[in-house]
Write a protein that holds these residues in place. Structure first.
Motif, PDB file in Angstrom:
ATOM      1  N   GLN A  79     -53.732  -2.484 -14.985  1.00 36.02           N
ATOM      2  CA  GLN A  79     -54.839  -1.549 -15.176  1.00 36.02           C
ATOM      3  C   GLN A  79     -56.023  -2.239 -15.854  1.00 36.02           C
ATOM      4  OE1 GLN A  79     -53.157   1.768 -17.323  1.00 36.02           O
ATOM      5  NE2 GLN A  79     -52.893   2.962 -15.430  1.00 36.02           N
ATOM      6  N   ASP A  80     -55.717  -3.064 -16.864  1.00 40.29           N
ATOM      7  CA  ASP A  80     -56.795  -3.795 -17.556  1.00 40.29           C
ATOM      8  C   ASP A  80     -57.506  -4.742 -16.598  1.00 40.29           C
ATOM      9  OD1 ASP A  80     -56.187  -2.508 -19.865  1.00 40.29           O
ATOM     10  OD2 ASP A  80     -54.941  -4.136 -20.682  1.00 40.29           O
ATOM     11  N   PHE A  81     -56.728  -5.274 -15.640  1.00 36.27           N
ATOM     12  CA  PHE A  81     -57.289  -6.257 -14.696  1.00 36.27           C
ATOM     13  C   PHE A  81     -58.297  -5.610 -13.743  1.00 36.27           C
ATOM     14  CE2 PHE A  81     -57.110  -8.985 -10.938  1.00 36.27           C
ATOM     15  CZ  PHE A  81     -57.318 -10.236 -11.521  1.00 36.27           C
ATOM     16  N   LEU A  82     -57.993  -4.376 -13.345  1.00 40.47           N
ATOM     17  CA  LEU A  82     -58.834  -3.708 -12.361  1.00 40.47           C
ATOM     18  C   LEU A  82     -59.751  -2.650 -12.958  1.00 40.47           C
ATOM     19  CD1 LEU A  82     -56.156  -3.248  -9.535  1.00 40.47           C
ATOM     20  CD2 LEU A  82     -57.960  -4.981  -9.653  1.00 40.47           C
ATOM     21  N   THR A  83     -59.526  -2.253 -14.229  1.00 37.11           N
ATOM     22  CA  THR A  83     -60.293  -1.150 -14.796  1.00 37.11           C
ATOM     23  C   THR A  83     -61.698  -1.586 -15.167  1.00 37.11           C
ATOM     24  OG1 THR A  83     -60.327   0.593 -16.458  1.00 37.11           O
ATOM     25  CG2 THR A  83     -59.607  -1.562 -17.185  1.00 37.11           C
ATOM     26  N   ASP A  84     -62.570  -0.655 -15.226  1.00 38.90           N
ATOM     27  CA  ASP A  84     -63.931  -0.951 -15.649  1.00 38.90           C
ATOM     28  C   ASP A  84     -64.331  -0.072 -16.838  1.00 38.90           C
ATOM     29  OD1 ASP A  84     -64.042   1.459 -14.475  1.00 38.90           O
ATOM     30  OD2 ASP A  84     -65.561   0.957 -12.957  1.00 38.90           O
ATOM     31  N   SER A  85     -63.308   0.467 -17.514  1.00 37.03           N
ATOM     32  CA  SER A  85     -63.601   1.404 -18.611  1.00 37.03           C
ATOM     33  C   SER A  85     -63.714   0.729 -19.962  1.00 37.03           C
ATOM     34  CB  SER A  85     -62.496   2.473 -18.676  1.00 37.03           C
ATOM     35  OG  SER A  85     -61.240   1.862 -18.925  1.00 37.03           O
ATOM     36  N   LEU A  86     -63.235  -0.519 -20.076  1.00 40.29           N
ATOM     37  CA  LEU A  86     -63.249  -1.197 -21.365  1.00 40.29           C
ATOM     38  C   LEU A  86     -64.564  -1.896 -21.666  1.00 40.29           C
ATOM     39  CD1 LEU A  86     -59.676  -2.809 -21.281  1.00 40.29           C
ATOM     40  CD2 LEU A  86     -60.391  -0.677 -22.391  1.00 40.29           C
ATOM     41  N   PHE A  87     -65.355  -2.126 -20.603  1.00 39.43           N
ATOM     42  CA  PHE A  87     -66.597  -2.876 -20.790  1.00 39.43           C
ATOM     43  C   PHE A  87     -67.761  -2.089 -20.218  1.00 39.43           C
ATOM     44  CE2 PHE A  87     -63.063  -5.810 -19.995  1.00 39.43           C
ATOM     45  CZ  PHE A  87     -63.019  -6.482 -21.194  1.00 39.43           C
ATOM     46  N   ILE A  88     -68.955  -2.573 -20.544  1.00 39.61           N
ATOM     47  CA  ILE A  88     -70.143  -1.960 -19.972  1.00 39.61           C
ATOM     48  C   ILE A  88     -70.601  -2.804 -18.797  1.00 39.61           C
ATOM     49  CG2 ILE A  88     -70.892  -0.916 -22.141  1.00 39.61           C
ATOM     50  CD1 ILE A  88     -72.876  -3.209 -22.460  1.00 39.61           C
ATOM     51  N   PRO A  89     -71.223  -2.192 -17.797  1.00 44.01           N
ATOM     52  CA  PRO A  89     -71.687  -2.975 -16.643  1.00 44.01           C
ATOM     53  C   PRO A  89     -72.676  -4.063 -17.066  1.00 44.01           C
ATOM     54  CG  PRO A  89     -71.787  -0.629 -16.171  1.00 44.01           C
ATOM     55  CD  PRO A  89     -71.517  -0.754 -17.652  1.00 44.01           C
ATOM     56  N   HIS A  90     -72.711  -5.096 -16.269  1.00 44.78           N
ATOM     57  CA  HIS A  90     -73.572  -6.249 -16.561  1.00 44.78           C
ATOM     58  C   HIS A  90     -75.063  -5.879 -16.477  1.00 44.78           C
ATOM     59  CE1 HIS A  90     -74.163 -10.464 -17.247  1.00 44.78           C
ATOM     60  NE2 HIS A  90     -74.897 -10.624 -16.135  1.00 44.78           N
ATOM     61  N   GLY A  91     -75.358  -4.795 -15.760  1.00 40.22           N
ATOM     62  CA  GLY A  91     -76.757  -4.381 -15.641  1.00 40.22           C
ATOM     63  C   GLY A  91     -77.374  -3.975 -16.957  1.00 40.22           C
ATOM     64  N   HIS A  92     -76.513  -3.541 -17.940  1.00 38.66           N
ATOM     65  CA  HIS A  92     -77.052  -3.188 -19.244  1.00 38.66           C
ATOM     66  C   HIS A  92     -77.693  -4.388 -19.917  1.00 38.66           C
ATOM     67  CE1 HIS A  92     -75.773   0.984 -19.643  1.00 38.66           C
ATOM     68  NE2 HIS A  92     -74.609   0.652 -19.053  1.00 38.66           N
ATOM     69  N   CYS A  93     -77.175  -5.588 -19.615  1.00 42.29           N
ATOM     70  CA  CYS A  93     -77.767  -6.806 -20.210  1.00 42.29           C
ATOM     71  C   CYS A  93     -79.206  -6.995 -19.748  1.00 42.29           C
ATOM     72  CB  CYS A  93     -76.936  -8.023 -19.857  1.00 42.29           C
ATOM     73  SG  CYS A  93     -75.254  -7.980 -20.504  1.00 42.29           S
ATOM     74  N   TYR A  94     -79.486  -6.494 -18.527  1.00 39.23           N
ATOM     75  CA  TYR A  94     -80.850  -6.611 -17.988  1.00 39.23           C
ATOM     76  C   TYR A  94     -81.691  -5.353 -18.277  1.00 39.23           C
ATOM     77  CZ  TYR A  94     -78.566 -10.302 -15.332  1.00 39.23           C
ATOM     78  OH  TYR A  94     -77.850 -11.402 -14.965  1.00 39.23           O
ATOM     79  N   LEU A  95     -81.085  -4.434 -19.108  1.00 38.98           N
ATOM     80  CA  LEU A  95     -81.758  -3.179 -19.485  1.00 38.98           C
ATOM     81  C   LEU A  95     -82.141  -2.377 -18.247  1.00 38.98           C
ATOM     82  CD1 LEU A  95     -84.093  -4.499 -22.357  1.00 38.98           C
ATOM     83  CD2 LEU A  95     -81.787  -3.512 -22.550  1.00 38.98           C
ATOM     84  N   TRP A  96     -81.384  -2.627 -17.202  1.00 41.61           N
ATOM     85  CA  TRP A  96     -81.579  -1.928 -15.916  1.00 41.61           C
ATOM     86  C   TRP A  96     -83.023  -1.982 -15.428  1.00 41.61           C
ATOM     87  CZ3 TRP A  96     -77.352  -1.173 -13.401  1.00 41.61           C
ATOM     88  CH2 TRP A  96     -76.154  -0.910 -14.063  1.00 41.61           C
ATOM     89  N   LYS A  97     -83.654  -3.109 -15.746  1.00 43.62           N
ATOM     90  CA  LYS A  97     -85.011  -3.278 -15.215  1.00 43.62           C
ATOM     91  C   LYS A  97     -84.915  -3.560 -13.721  1.00 43.62           C
ATOM     92  CE  LYS A  97     -87.431  -4.759 -19.344  1.00 43.62           C
ATOM     93  NZ  LYS A  97     -88.339  -5.760 -19.945  1.00 43.62           N
ATOM     94  N   PRO A  98     -85.540  -2.726 -12.888  1.00 45.81           N
ATOM     95  CA  PRO A  98     -85.360  -2.859 -11.424  1.00 45.81           C
ATOM     96  C   PRO A  98     -85.713  -4.249 -10.889  1.00 45.81           C
ATOM     97  CG  PRO A  98     -86.432  -0.791 -11.953  1.00 45.81           C
ATOM     98  CD  PRO A  98     -86.382  -1.578 -13.250  1.00 45.81           C
TER      99      PRO A  98
END
Length: 434
Positions: A6-25
């Motif tokens: 579950q840890d290998f496939l889950t995406d609930s423990l981390f935030i998406p990588h787009g947050h690092c870019y502040l979701w700037k389009p």
């Protein structure tokens, strides 16, 4: 194990990588486009490698190309995961793919080390081109050698046939030549007996007188010696021809020996005598001999006679073609009708001389049409001929060139359009050891 999956496939423990870019389009789309293009290019390279391996089944390192393909596919997948993690933080899966890529890249690098010396040893394009050129040259030499062997075999067979015919003809000719002398003596004795009988008995019976007049005895007494003389001349002519055939074939002699090359020239001319004589409206071809005082030459006489035969045959062909329609400066007339043929004086001039203490020169020249510069450049090339299809193989002059070269000599062609052609043969008196 279930939790690890579950840890290998889950995406609930981390935030998406787009947050690092502040979701700037602009920044997000720049990463999407860049990683997608890189992945697309990475995936296209293995397709090209697989196609190459499929087409070049002889390639020695195809397995390393397939390994490169796997490495490149895994690299492309990591870039796709960078796009995926912009919205889905499955970093365990992304890291696992990078780990697989690292393992494949490490294995590829290690496998590549022993291949590098082998790849370096492969011939360069320049070396391949040089080898290809050498192969073409070798192939051409092989074709020339094969053609020469075929021609030599044909000449050997012809020589054996000629020698056999000469031997068979020689026996009956010797019989005729020997008996003509005896018949001539018998005839003289019989004529003397008839003369004595006529003197001793002038009153011959009318029946005998009538028969003497009927057979014209006086004419027989005058003509029969002439007939016997003609028979002897014919037998002598055949004997000379047989001797010439034997000299030309040279089968009863060592391959290399000292000979008088004038005998070879004369024998060749005698064999070609029928081609030199009048044919239709064309006049005889005049042979002009200017023989020098040559010593005996150490050579391969049968092969040298073959050279003389090839050159003289070509000269005769040229002179006959000249008689059909060629402007000749020698006679200053265009041969177009029977009246002008009377002014046509075809000639072949043969000159021999000692060049120095070690060399002799044989010049064979005709007053035919001559050659253009283009034809003259190709005259010694194998299979080159100006004759119609079926009239020549194009091997005669090429083989002649090789024969003279075998003797350590040179053969040159000097020709100018409308001014005839001259072949100059220069050979050593003592042949070099080969």
């Amino acid at each position: 194990m279930h939790n690890l999956g579950q840890d290998f496939l889950t995406d609930s423990l981390f935030i998406p990588h787009g947050h690092c870019y502040l979701w700037k389009p602009s920044l997000v789309w720049l990463n999407i486009i860049s990683d997608s293009l890189i992945a697309l290019v990475y995936y296209s390279i293995p397709i090209a490698l697989v196609y190459f391996v499929h087409k070049r089944k002889d390639f020695p390192f195809k397995w390393i190309l397939l390994l490169f393909g796997a490495f490149i596919v895994s690299c492309g997948t990591t870039h796709l995961m960078d796009v995926w993690t912009l919205w889905h933080p499955t970093y365990w899966l992304s890291t696992f793919i990078k780990c697989i890529t690292a393992i494949i890249s490490l294995y590829t690098a290690i496998a590549l080390l022993p291949i590098i010396p082998q790849a370096i040893a492969l011939p360069s394009p320049a070396q391949l081109e040089a080898a290809n050129s050498q192969l073409k040259l070798t192939l051409k030499e092989l074709e020339n050698t094969q053609a020469q062997l075929i021609q030599t075999e044909k000449m050997s067979s012809l020589g054996q046939l000629v020698a056999g015919i000469a031997h068979e003809i020689n026996n009956p000719v010797s019989f005729i030549d020997g008996n003509v002398f005896i018949v001539n003596e018998y005839t003289k004795n019989l004529f003397n007996l008839i003369a004595l009988y006529q003197e001793g008995d002038r009153h011959l019976p009318l029946k005998i007188k009538a028969y003497i007049e009927e057979i014209d005895l006086d004419f027989i007494q005058e003509d029969l010696p002439k007939i016997l003389s003609s028979i002897k001349m014919g037998a002598n002519r055949i004997s000379k021809l047989v001797l010439s055939l034997r000299n030309f074939s040279r089968l009863d002699e060592a391959e290399k020996k000292e000979v008088d090359i004038h005998e070879g020239l004369d024998s060749t001319l005698l064999i070609l005598q029928n081609r030199l004589e009048t044919e239709g409206n064309y006049p005889d071809i005049q042979i002009i001999k200017q023989y020098g005082n040559l010593p005996k030459i150490e050579c391969y006489p049968g092969q040298l006679n073959q050279v003389f035969m090839n050159i003289l045959n070509n000269s005769i062909d040229t002179l006959k073609e000249s008689g059909i329609g060629c402007n000749l400066s020698v006679v200053n007339v265009k041969i177009t009708n029977n009246q002008e043929l009377k002014n046509y004086n075809p000639q072949i001039r043969i000159c021999t001389e000692v060049l120095d203490t070690n060399q002799v020169i044989i010049r064979i020249a005709d007053n035919g049409c001559g050659m253009t510069e283009e034809i003259k450049r190709k005259i010694f090339d194998p299979f080159f001929t100006t004759k119609p299809v079926g009239s020549g193989t194009g091997l005669g002059m090429s083989i002649s060139y090789q024969i003279i070269n075998k003797h350590g000599g040179q053969i040159k062609c000097i020709s100018v359009p409308l001014q005839g052609t001259e072949f100059i043969i220069q050979i050593p008196i003592q042949i070099k050891s080969i």
